[in-house]
Design a protein around this motif. Sequence first.
Motif, short mmCIF file in Angstrom:
data_model
loop_
_atom_site.label_atom_id
_atom_site.label_comp_id
_atom_site.label_asym_id
_atom_site.label_seq_id
_atom_site.Cartn_x
_atom_site.Cartn_y
_atom_site.Cartn_z
N LEU A 1 125.51 21.98 70.31
CA LEU A 1 126.32 23.02 70.95
C LEU A 1 127.63 23.23 70.20
CD1 LEU A 1 125.67 22.08 74.68
CD2 LEU A 1 124.66 23.96 73.38
N ASN A 2 128.16 22.17 69.61
CA ASN A 2 129.37 22.33 68.77
C ASN A 2 129.07 23.19 67.56
OD1 ASN A 2 131.17 20.86 70.35
ND2 ASN A 2 130.72 18.92 69.34
N GLU A 3 127.89 23.00 66.98
CA GLU A 3 127.48 23.82 65.82
C GLU A 3 127.38 25.29 66.20
OE1 GLU A 3 123.81 22.22 64.47
OE2 GLU A 3 124.69 20.38 63.67
N LEU A 4 127.03 25.54 67.46
CA LEU A 4 126.91 26.91 67.95
C LEU A 4 128.25 27.48 68.41
CD1 LEU A 4 123.61 26.58 70.01
CD2 LEU A 4 123.90 27.43 67.67
N ARG A 5 129.30 26.67 68.28
CA ARG A 5 130.68 27.08 68.58
C ARG A 5 130.91 27.43 70.05
NH1 ARG A 5 129.32 29.58 63.76
NH2 ARG A 5 130.47 28.86 61.93
N ILE B 1 121.85 32.63 71.40
CA ILE B 1 120.46 32.33 71.74
C ILE B 1 119.62 32.24 70.46
CG2 ILE B 1 118.38 33.27 72.83
CD1 ILE B 1 120.18 34.36 75.06
N VAL B 2 119.83 33.18 69.55
CA VAL B 2 119.09 33.14 68.28
C VAL B 2 119.38 31.85 67.54
CG1 VAL B 2 118.87 34.19 66.00
CG2 VAL B 2 118.96 35.64 68.04
N LYS B 3 120.66 31.46 67.44
CA LYS B 3 121.04 30.26 66.70
C LYS B 3 120.48 28.99 67.33
CE LYS B 3 125.23 32.44 65.02
NZ LYS B 3 126.70 32.54 65.18
N LYS C 1 118.27 45.84 64.05
CA LYS C 1 117.36 45.59 65.15
C LYS C 1 117.38 44.08 65.43
CE LYS C 1 114.14 49.35 64.07
NZ LYS C 1 112.75 49.68 63.69
N PHE C 2 117.06 43.71 66.67
CA PHE C 2 117.03 42.29 67.02
C PHE C 2 116.06 41.54 66.11
CE2 PHE C 2 115.04 38.73 69.22
CZ PHE C 2 116.14 37.97 69.57
N SER C 3 114.89 42.11 65.87
CA SER C 3 113.88 41.45 65.04
C SER C 3 114.39 41.26 63.60
CB SER C 3 112.58 42.25 65.03
OG SER C 3 112.80 43.57 64.55
N GLU C 4 115.19 42.22 63.10
CA GLU C 4 115.75 42.12 61.76
C GLU C 4 116.78 41.00 61.69
OE1 GLU C 4 115.45 46.80 60.31
OE2 GLU C 4 117.28 46.07 61.31
N TYR C 5 117.60 40.91 62.73
CA TYR C 5 118.61 39.84 62.75
C TYR C 5 117.94 38.48 62.83
CZ TYR C 5 122.56 36.93 63.93
OH TYR C 5 123.52 35.94 63.89
N LEU C 6 116.94 38.35 63.71
CA LEU C 6 116.23 37.08 63.86
C LEU C 6 115.58 36.67 62.55
CD1 LEU C 6 115.08 34.78 65.59
CD2 LEU C 6 113.23 36.32 66.27
N MET C 7 114.94 37.60 61.88
CA MET C 7 114.30 37.29 60.60
C MET C 7 115.33 36.85 59.57
SD MET C 7 113.66 38.54 57.28
CE MET C 7 113.73 40.33 57.27
N ALA C 8 116.46 37.58 59.49
CA ALA C 8 117.50 37.25 58.52
C ALA C 8 118.08 35.86 58.79
CB ALA C 8 118.60 38.31 58.55
N TYR C 9 118.32 35.56 60.07
CA TYR C 9 118.88 34.24 60.39
C TYR C 9 117.90 33.13 60.04
CZ TYR C 9 121.57 30.67 62.74
OH TYR C 9 122.31 29.53 63.00
N ARG C 10 116.62 33.36 60.30
CA ARG C 10 115.61 32.37 59.94
C ARG C 10 115.56 32.16 58.43
NH1 ARG C 10 110.84 34.49 64.10
NH2 ARG C 10 111.21 32.92 65.72
N MET C 11 115.70 33.24 57.68
CA MET C 11 115.68 33.14 56.22
C MET C 11 116.86 32.32 55.69
SD MET C 11 112.93 34.57 55.12
CE MET C 11 112.18 33.90 56.62
N LEU C 12 118.03 32.52 56.28
CA LEU C 12 119.20 31.77 55.85
C LEU C 12 119.05 30.28 56.15
CD1 LEU C 12 122.12 34.16 56.89
CD2 LEU C 12 121.15 33.80 54.62
N ARG C 13 118.47 29.97 57.32
CA ARG C 13 118.26 28.55 57.66
C ARG C 13 117.21 27.95 56.72
NH1 ARG C 13 122.02 29.84 60.10
NH2 ARG C 13 122.75 29.00 58.10
N ALA C 14 116.18 28.74 56.39
CA ALA C 14 115.15 28.25 55.46
C ALA C 14 115.77 28.01 54.09
CB ALA C 14 114.01 29.26 55.36
N GLN C 15 116.60 28.92 53.65
CA GLN C 15 117.27 28.77 52.36
C GLN C 15 118.08 27.47 52.30
OE1 GLN C 15 120.79 31.17 51.62
NE2 GLN C 15 119.99 31.75 49.62
N GLU C 16 118.79 27.17 53.37
CA GLU C 16 119.58 25.94 53.43
C GLU C 16 118.70 24.71 53.27
OE1 GLU C 16 121.80 25.80 57.02
OE2 GLU C 16 123.18 27.40 56.44
#
Length: 253
Positions: free
Chosen positions: A70-74, A159-161, A195-210
């Motif tokens: 939860l701290n990571e989610l600020r 919620i996405v994070k 779009k929500f689906s675009e944001y979700l996909m982009a966030y998943r990609m960034l986490r995968a990249q990490e």
Amino acid sequence: MYKLLIVDDEPQILEGMKRTIDWEKYGFGRIETSETYEGAISKAVEFLPDLAIFDVCIGKQRGYDAIHKLNELRLPSKYIIMSGYGEFQYALEAIRCGVKDYLLKPVDRSKLQNLVEKIIEEDLHGTLAGANRDDLDMDPVLGVRYDSLSKLTNRILLIVKAEYAQNLSLKSVAERFRMNGTYLGQLFLKETKKKFSEYLMAYRMLRAQERIRSTEEKIISIALSVGYPNLNYFYSHFHAYFGKSPSDLRRKE
């Protein structure tokens, strides 16, 4: 009015904590409880408690791990850990995640009262602006500051994070807010230009990249960890987003 979350895997403890002190007298107008780690994360993200009290052991998982998440989610929440164990390691982990105090069970009524009064006076009233300074951070996908977005949009982003690795959809998010999915999607698109689906996909990609950059995990494991049970689908999205394959990214690091 303040909001309180109490987390313990024993229902009788949850009921006991709700009655230990007169929460309403201290301004707590809403009290939520959870018996599971996943439920605690979900509820905290949904209703943003001012104060959250976690048992150190939630089944086989740990309360301080949930607080770290939860701290990571600020989340701006303040935390108390309670435990039936006086083990130094538990107390040390609690300190590391920034809890206000570590209380031993059975929780002493006067100690809890004094602690709640101190948190209300020093944190919820006195230093709330300082606690929220992280709101100035930039969203990694949108490239805008969180404090420039509406409360609703920020809650959607939280919620996405918190749940990007799960089967998340605009419909399921809209149901939590008791809103029409199409209408919520339009609001999100208008404010974020995505779009929500675009944001979700982009966030998943960034986490995968990490994970690709920082671990030696197999790509299939990373794909699963960011919500892609279909490896081909993951490869397709990854290449479209970064212009290279996961393997190419790892070779160049």
